[in-house]
Design a protein around this motif. Structure first.
Motif, PDB file in Angstrom:
ATOM      1  N   GLN A 147      -5.389   5.359  -0.190  1.00 28.03           N
ATOM      2  CA  GLN A 147      -6.423   6.364  -0.423  1.00 28.03           C
ATOM      3  C   GLN A 147      -5.958   7.756   0.020  1.00 28.03           C
ATOM      4  O   GLN A 147      -4.786   8.073   0.000  1.00 28.03           O
TER       5      GLN A 147
ATOM      6  N   ARG B 278      -5.419   2.551  -4.071  1.00 23.17           N
ATOM      7  CA  ARG B 278      -6.719   2.417  -3.425  1.00 23.17           C
ATOM      8  C   ARG B 278      -6.615   1.804  -2.039  1.00 23.17           C
ATOM      9  O   ARG B 278      -7.585   1.828  -1.276  1.00 23.17           O
TER      10      ARG B 278
ATOM     11  N   LEU C 244      -4.111   8.617  -3.290  1.00 25.22           N
ATOM     12  CA  LEU C 244      -5.033   8.312  -4.386  1.00 25.22           C
ATOM     13  C   LEU C 244      -5.437   9.594  -5.105  1.00 25.22           C
ATOM     14  O   LEU C 244      -5.573   9.604  -6.342  1.00 25.22           O
TER      15      LEU C 244
ATOM     16  N   TYR D  35      -8.209  -3.816  -1.260  1.00 23.80           N
ATOM     17  CA  TYR D  35      -7.141  -3.350  -2.134  1.00 23.80           C
ATOM     18  C   TYR D  35      -5.757  -3.541  -1.537  1.00 23.80           C
ATOM     19  O   TYR D  35      -4.757  -3.499  -2.271  1.00 23.80           O
TER      20      TYR D  35
END
Length: 604
Positions: free
Chosen positions: A224, A221, A228, A27
């Motif tokens: 995270q 992502r 996220l 990502y």
């Protein structure tokens, strides 16, 4: 750049990125590729988001669950803004303890210079629109009109062709905050009797819809963890603003469950090991529950996470009712910890996985950092506070953390993250963590709690830990912390290894306590006397701490010179108050023998 410097930079980069998961690596390319596309083709990419937004139904502030979301948002923003939110009506804001007066809403420089250097933290905070929650909660028509003008001004300033716009106004984290604050605020506005169907409210609702489409297309992502999670919380709140969750958001059950498991450890601590972010994470989990779109096993997961996080917050909370300021944490960014989750009373509370221990008796308390600096996959908020402590005496903060003066890369950021900025044992000229830029971490050490089975009879309340951040130098450091409520605190440190010749130890004492020439500190009618049971006191110097972001306040730095013998060094410091009996100085050698022999708690 020399070949040697280039090699060092490459080595540091490798020590940083080698911990990333395959998912994060994938990502990084996807998310950064999308941002590059938005920068190169702003009109085309914005049109795509607009088309995606039109496939989402307009959010309805009348949905009952949103009022509960609004209450949580209001509790947070009241803590952050106090009563300064009222200035937003005239373009005046207090952002992280600095005042900015633009004179009028239409004159706000949304992407201006807020004194943050290369980190757009205050521009981000301005774009979160947290001040809109109490404005809307009033139910006043003029306040709704002011919020609509604020939204219009932000949209005008956030032209996608502007350089850097995807770092401040239009990044997924900022847009996520706006979704929660504006939708929650509109729900409170309606509950207070305000109109949420007119042109101004509709403009706000349409902006929120566009934000939802933007966040859905740009989930963080790659980062995270709390970023996220915030994206998913925002989309869950948007999903709650309808009779049924819109089709593009029906992935949320699975995604939220995965994010909760990543962020919330088995003992209830937050994976990033920042007490402040833990408090904010607890609010996020409560917001997810308030949204009401998760049922059955998904809601059970959230209920369990909420309960564990509330219990864990107690282990990070001192007797003054607020969290210890380890890693990136400061006061005023979240409601007081005691208001979110009252502490569980006196005694010892250990979070063995998170790595915090709380010792408390009455108004005397200690929070001891005996864990890792953060998750290997994202330790961006880490500080070198291994084995550090913060304390209260009689309910007043005494030993304090340096805090957070800035998020901007540079000398102040580096200094505040260093081992010397904290109350833990260290080595001169060496760091247990390799910091670079604002949030990067290369080589990193680890802290662990020690099994307390061998420490019986030493102190009424005790904890111990070890850190290996100097293993590259062949040195291990251990600390014992013992609290005698109403009497005093013993801190004993042990350095072991061939290179333990440069041990160092300092304690930072809040400036609310006065210092005299006899190492005695006073605050009102309370006094703390400091003496060394191993090593010697080197003196007291003027220092600073930042318990609130970017707000410098005076402190005292108490230096301690450890005693060295062969490949070991030792220091034991007694902070005494009250009239009780503390440790017997004759037992200090026995304490160090037990400390050297103690096993890691995880290996027991």
């Amino acid at each position: 750049m020399s070949d040697k410097a280039s090699g060092n930079d490459l080595g540091r980069l490798w020590r940083t990125v080698r911990h990333l998961s395959a998912d994060q690596w994938f990502y990084r390319f996807v998310v950064r590729g999308r941002i590059a596309a938005m920068e190169r083709f702003p009109a085309r990419m914005r049109a795509r988001i607009e088309a995606a937004a039109m496939r989402l139904p307009l959010p309805d502030p009348a949905i009952p669950a949103l009022a509960g979301v609004g209450e949580l948002a209001l509790s947070l923003q009241t803590a952050v803004y106090g009563d300064t939110w009222q200035g937003a009506r005239g373009g005046r804001f207090r952002l992280l303890n600095r005042d900015f007066d633009f004179g009028a809403i239409e004159a706000i420089d949304w992407r201006g210079d807020f004194g943050d250097g290369d980190n757009p933290l205050r521009a981000n905070l301005l774009s979160y629109m947290g001040y809109a929650v109490p404005l809307l909660a009033s139910g006043d028509t003029d306040d709704l009109a002011a919020v609509a003008r604020l939204v219009g001004g932000l949209e005008s300033a956030g032209d996608w062709s502007s350089p850097g716009v995807f770092r401040d106004v239009w990044n997924a984290y900022s847009a996520s905050h706006r979704i929660v604050n504006l939708l929650g605020g509109l729900a409170l506005h309606r509950r207070a009797g305000g109109d949420t169907d007119g042109p101004g409210a509709r403009a706000v609702r349409e902006h929120v819809r566009f934000c939802a489409a933007f966040v859905r297309a740009n989930l963080e992502r790659d980062i995270q963890f709390n970023h996220l999670m915030k994206n998913l919380v925002a989309l869950s709140v948007y999903g709650a603003a309808h009779d049924s969750v819109p089709v593009p958001l029906r992935f949320l059950g699975r995604a939220v469950a995965a994010s909760v498991r990543q962020n919330v450890l088995a003992d209830g601590g937050h994976a990033e090991r920042s007490p402040m972010y833990h408090a904010l994470g607890l609010l996020d989990v409560r917001t997810l529950r308030a949204a009401g779109i998760f049922q059955g096993k998904d809601d059970a997961l959230l209920a369990d996470a909420e309960a564990r996080m509330a219990g864990a917050l107690a282990a990070m909370t001192l007797a003054d009712g607020d969290v210890a300021l380890f890693n990136d944490a400061w006061e005023g960014e979240a409601p007081r910890a005691a208001d979110l989750a009252p502490p569980n009373g006196d005694g010892v509370l250990l979070l063995s996985e998170t790595g915090y221990a709380r010792l408390a008796g009455g108004g005397d308390s200690v929070v001891f950092d005996c864990g890792p600096c953060g998750p290997d996959r994202n330790p961006g908020h880490a500080h070198a506070d291994f084995l550090s402590v913060e304390t209260t005496v009689g309910g007043v903060r005494f030993l304090v953390d340096t805090g957070v003066p800035t998020y901007t890369a540079g000398a102040a950021r580096d200094s505040s993250r260093s081992a010397a900025a904290h109350n833990g044992p260290r080595l001169v000229g060496a760091e247990p963590i390799e910091f670079w830029k604002s949030f990067r971490v290369g080589r990193r050490g680890y802290g662990r709690s020690l099994d307390m089975a061998g420490f019986g009879g030493i102190a009424p309340l005790a904890a111990a830990g070890v850190q290996d951040g100097y293993r590259h130098l062949g040195v291990e450091v251990r600390r014992f912390v013992g609290l005698w409520p109403d009497t005093g605190l013993l801190i004993a440190d042990l350095w072991q290894g061939a290179n333990a010749a440069d041990p160092a130890l300092d304690f930072l004492i809040d400036g609310a306590w006065s210092a005299d020439a006899d190492n005695r500190f006073g605050n009102g009618g309370a006094f703390v006397e400091v003496c060394a049971l191993a090593g010697e006191i080197a003196g007291v110097a003027n220092a600073s701490c930042w318990r609130r972001f970017d707000v410098e306040r005076p402190a005292h730095r108490l230096g301690v010179v450890p005693v060295r013998s062969g490949v070991t060094a030792r220091a034991a410091v007694w902070f005494g108050w009250g009239t009780g009996t503390g440790p017997d100085p004759a037992t200090i050698d026995d304490l160090f023998a037990r400390l050297a022999a103690a096993r890691n708690a995880a290996s027991v």
